[in-house]
Design a protein around this motif. Sequence first.
Motif, PDB file in Angstrom:
ATOM      1  N   UNK A 315     -62.219  32.603  27.342  1.00 25.34           N
ATOM      2  CA  UNK A 315     -62.799  31.271  27.167  1.00 25.34           C
ATOM      3  C   UNK A 315     -62.881  30.535  28.499  1.00 25.34           C
ATOM      4  N   UNK A 316     -61.868  30.713  29.340  1.00 25.49           N
ATOM      5  CA  UNK A 316     -61.902  30.075  30.657  1.00 25.49           C
ATOM      6  C   UNK A 316     -62.855  30.810  31.595  1.00 25.49           C
ATOM      7  N   UNK A 317     -62.870  32.128  31.510  1.00 24.24           N
ATOM      8  CA  UNK A 317     -63.746  32.905  32.391  1.00 24.24           C
ATOM      9  C   UNK A 317     -65.208  32.501  32.240  1.00 24.24           C
ATOM     10  N   UNK A 318     -65.633  32.243  31.004  1.00 27.35           N
ATOM     11  CA  UNK A 318     -67.047  31.952  30.801  1.00 27.35           C
ATOM     12  C   UNK A 318     -67.433  30.540  31.243  1.00 27.35           C
ATOM     13  N   UNK A 319     -66.464  29.775  31.718  1.00 29.75           N
ATOM     14  CA  UNK A 319     -66.767  28.445  32.251  1.00 29.75           C
ATOM     15  C   UNK A 319     -66.934  28.454  33.775  1.00 29.75           C
ATOM     16  N   UNK A 320     -66.733  29.607  34.382  1.00 24.77           N
ATOM     17  CA  UNK A 320     -66.820  29.683  35.843  1.00 24.77           C
ATOM     18  C   UNK A 320     -68.263  29.822  36.328  1.00 24.77           C
ATOM     19  N   UNK A 321     -68.465  29.382  37.559  1.00 24.81           N
ATOM     20  CA  UNK A 321     -69.683  29.657  38.321  1.00 24.81           C
ATOM     21  C   UNK A 321     -69.274  30.623  39.424  1.00 24.81           C
ATOM     22  N   UNK A 322     -70.017  31.725  39.524  1.00 21.66           N
ATOM     23  CA  UNK A 322     -69.579  32.867  40.332  1.00 21.66           C
ATOM     24  C   UNK A 322     -70.597  33.173  41.422  1.00 21.66           C
ATOM     25  N   UNK A 323     -70.095  33.530  42.609  1.00 20.13           N
ATOM     26  CA  UNK A 323     -70.980  33.932  43.707  1.00 20.13           C
ATOM     27  C   UNK A 323     -70.496  35.261  44.270  1.00 20.13           C
ATOM     28  N   UNK A 324     -71.442  36.098  44.628  1.00 16.08           N
ATOM     29  CA  UNK A 324     -71.100  37.368  45.247  1.00 16.08           C
ATOM     30  C   UNK A 324     -72.304  37.956  45.934  1.00 16.08           C
ATOM     31  N   UNK A 325     -72.041  38.733  46.966  1.00 12.47           N
ATOM     32  CA  UNK A 325     -73.128  39.415  47.664  1.00 12.47           C
ATOM     33  C   UNK A 325     -72.617  40.791  48.079  1.00 12.47           C
ATOM     34  N   UNK A 326     -73.488  41.781  47.991  1.00  9.00           N
ATOM     35  CA  UNK A 326     -73.075  43.168  48.193  1.00  9.00           C
ATOM     36  C   UNK A 326     -73.994  43.809  49.219  1.00  9.00           C
ATOM     37  N   UNK A 327     -73.397  44.330  50.286  1.00  7.75           N
ATOM     38  CA  UNK A 327     -74.129  44.739  51.483  1.00  7.75           C
ATOM     39  C   UNK A 327     -74.247  46.254  51.629  1.00  7.75           C
ATOM     40  N   UNK A 328     -75.012  46.616  52.651  1.00  7.36           N
ATOM     41  CA  UNK A 328     -75.077  47.952  53.247  1.00  7.36           C
ATOM     42  C   UNK A 328     -76.130  48.879  52.658  1.00  7.36           C
ATOM     43  N   UNK A 329     -76.450  48.721  51.377  1.00  6.82           N
ATOM     44  CA  UNK A 329     -77.453  49.586  50.779  1.00  6.82           C
ATOM     45  C   UNK A 329     -78.400  48.745  49.945  1.00  6.82           C
ATOM     46  N   UNK A 330     -79.571  49.262  49.741  1.00  5.64           N
ATOM     47  CA  UNK A 330     -80.516  48.626  48.831  1.00  5.64           C
ATOM     48  C   UNK A 330     -79.994  48.811  47.413  1.00  5.64           C
ATOM     49  N   UNK A 331     -79.721  47.701  46.732  1.00  6.54           N
ATOM     50  CA  UNK A 331     -79.233  47.811  45.361  1.00  6.54           C
ATOM     51  C   UNK A 331     -80.354  48.347  44.473  1.00  6.54           C
ATOM     52  N   UNK A 332     -80.022  49.330  43.685  1.00 11.02           N
ATOM     53  CA  UNK A 332     -81.031  49.997  42.863  1.00 11.02           C
ATOM     54  C   UNK A 332     -80.413  50.393  41.537  1.00 11.02           C
ATOM     55  N   UNK A 333     -81.240  50.593  40.548  1.00 12.68           N
ATOM     56  CA  UNK A 333     -80.740  51.039  39.243  1.00 12.68           C
ATOM     57  C   UNK A 333     -80.607  52.559  39.177  1.00 12.68           C
ATOM     58  N   UNK A 334     -80.910  53.246  40.263  1.00 16.59           N
ATOM     59  CA  UNK A 334     -80.818  54.705  40.307  1.00 16.59           C
ATOM     60  C   UNK A 334     -79.346  55.102  40.399  1.00 16.59           C
ATOM     61  N   UNK A 335     -78.798  55.682  39.351  1.00 16.92           N
ATOM     62  CA  UNK A 335     -77.378  56.047  39.322  1.00 16.92           C
ATOM     63  C   UNK A 335     -77.151  57.535  39.537  1.00 16.92           C
ATOM     64  N   UNK A 357     -74.986  47.662  38.411  1.00 18.70           N
ATOM     65  CA  UNK A 357     -75.942  47.403  39.495  1.00 18.70           C
ATOM     66  C   UNK A 357     -76.692  46.101  39.231  1.00 18.70           C
ATOM     67  N   UNK A 358     -77.126  45.920  37.989  1.00 18.99           N
ATOM     68  CA  UNK A 358     -77.890  44.719  37.638  1.00 18.99           C
ATOM     69  C   UNK A 358     -77.041  43.464  37.811  1.00 18.99           C
ATOM     70  N   UNK A 359     -75.759  43.547  37.452  1.00 15.61           N
ATOM     71  CA  UNK A 359     -74.814  42.440  37.636  1.00 15.61           C
ATOM     72  C   UNK A 359     -74.705  42.090  39.122  1.00 15.61           C
ATOM     73  N   UNK A 364     -76.384  38.916  44.145  1.00 16.54           N
ATOM     74  CA  UNK A 364     -76.854  39.036  45.525  1.00 16.54           C
ATOM     75  C   UNK A 364     -78.154  38.268  45.756  1.00 16.54           C
ATOM     76  N   UNK A 365     -79.023  38.242  44.745  1.00 20.02           N
ATOM     77  CA  UNK A 365     -80.318  37.588  44.900  1.00 20.02           C
ATOM     78  C   UNK A 365     -80.198  36.107  45.203  1.00 20.02           C
ATOM     79  N   UNK A 366     -79.181  35.460  44.645  1.00 22.70           N
ATOM     80  CA  UNK A 366     -79.086  33.997  44.788  1.00 22.70           C
ATOM     81  C   UNK A 366     -77.990  33.555  45.754  1.00 22.70           C
TER      82      UNK A 366
END
Length: 547
Positions: A315-335, A357-359, A364-366
């Motif tokens: 319940x507390x987790x879903x009240x958060x605003x979260x930021x993250x960025x992931x470097x070094x490779x082009x993020x892709x859905x290819x697993x 990957x989508x998460x 990363x986009x924003x």
Amino acid sequence: MTKDLVSLLKQSYDSVPYESHPFPQTAPEHLHALAFLFGLDAPDPATARVLEIGCSAGENIFPYAARNPQAQVVGIDLSDVQINHGKARLNEIGLANVRLQAVNIEEIGKAEQPYDYIICHGVFSWVPTSVQQAILRVCSENLSESGIAYISYNTYPGWKTKEIIRDAMLLRGAERVTPEEKLSYAMGMVDFLQQVSLDNSVLRKVLDENADHIRQGKASYLLHEFLEPCNQPMYFKDFMALAGEYGLGYLAEAEPNTMFLSNYASSIAEPLSKEVTHQEQLEQYLDFVRNRAFRQTLLVHKSQQAKIRYALDAERLQKFYVAGVFFDHQITSDTRQPKTYTDWRGGEVIPGSALEYAFMEALSKVYPATLNVDQLTAALIASGQLSTGQDARALALAFLETYVIRGHVRIRTHVASQMATVNAEAEADPATVKWQWHSGVIRHGNGWATSPWHEMVALSPLAMVLAKLLETPVSFEQLKTATSVALEKGEISLLQDGKPSHLTKDSKGPASTHYLQAALESMLRTYQRHGVLAAINASNSANEHNV
């Protein structure tokens, strides 16, 4: 004796002021989020009263005060020189909600109004015992009922071996007259011992592990860390016992990923989960496991501890605003091939599915802006990777919990106006929008700016040249013209093919024009991604791009 030590410390910091800058882990917005994560409802940072003990020249609290003009901020320090430097900076940047005072913490009594956040970074271990007691007393007497105190300190067992180096440096450097001499002779001792210490000896191992770090350290850090008359590390359990004498109890660490057993190998986690009965006991065990040398501990009044929950609550987790960025490779859905990414603090991330990957991609986009659970859920749905019957919201919460526990993301309890998204129009073509510094961003004369995440961002020579222009919305063409003028005057030199460019007013043709534009676009994108520059749309409203 204590008076003599305090006088020596004052003289030391007056002679060599400690480098003053922001520490992201001390930001009240961050402390508030951690309290909420573990079940507490701390005061709103936007309107909080904040005290920093040992504030140096105040550069750690100025950005917070700028971001939160309704907050009231007080900084105290023993050094008149550092406080005077800070007051001069206050005059430059014009913050009306900050007050600085040169005072001995032992002389501080109970304030008329309590403080919601008390910050004490880089002080506790480096003062006499009586001053340590005064710090905890001031926290106890002046912290509001649901307030948070942050105290950093050197700790055992990690500092046991570092004490060998400190003792050797003091032996040769302590009695010298000037700070320069003290440091020169002390560093000579390090070099000497590394050359002559016996192979496979404890001393050689300690020097090999620490000497490079020491050699790369700035003079102010080395003088105050290794050559002060006081440096008193202690075990975590002893720190908490002392804090308990003043009615203060444990909440968390400022970097909480170290607290979760799930982040450790099963050979560590399984026996400790059977052995320990509470979080404080676990923390001390883990200090031995990690050979920990430094802690950043959050304290609360003991009356608040019954509310603390270390098992994260959905319940507390879903009240958060979260930021993250992931470097070094082009993020892709290819697993088909597992890939390794790097998070905002350098941690390793290996996503295990296309949905993960989508998460990551959504964040990363924003970045540096935040997303909430609803937005993350929508991103998972939009990815097209959900199987029949999969609950997108439950998956988003599961990813979020994992990423918070591992420290891959940054969290806040509300959207801050400065956390602007990366403007899609500016991403595509920076020449189509106007630019300016983000509201609340503090720029330092030594080539740094503080991001909305309370971290320092180095400014390039080009950014420094354009700094004044960027105080109000300015077009790309205006920035381009100013860059051309600076190049002509020799104020900056842009690198082209790894070499300084020689673009002047006589440089013509598509190549030079393209190169200048590309260099400027790269700079703007970089600082927008760090959150210190805002891309303004046609209506000149930066807030329209906030998440």
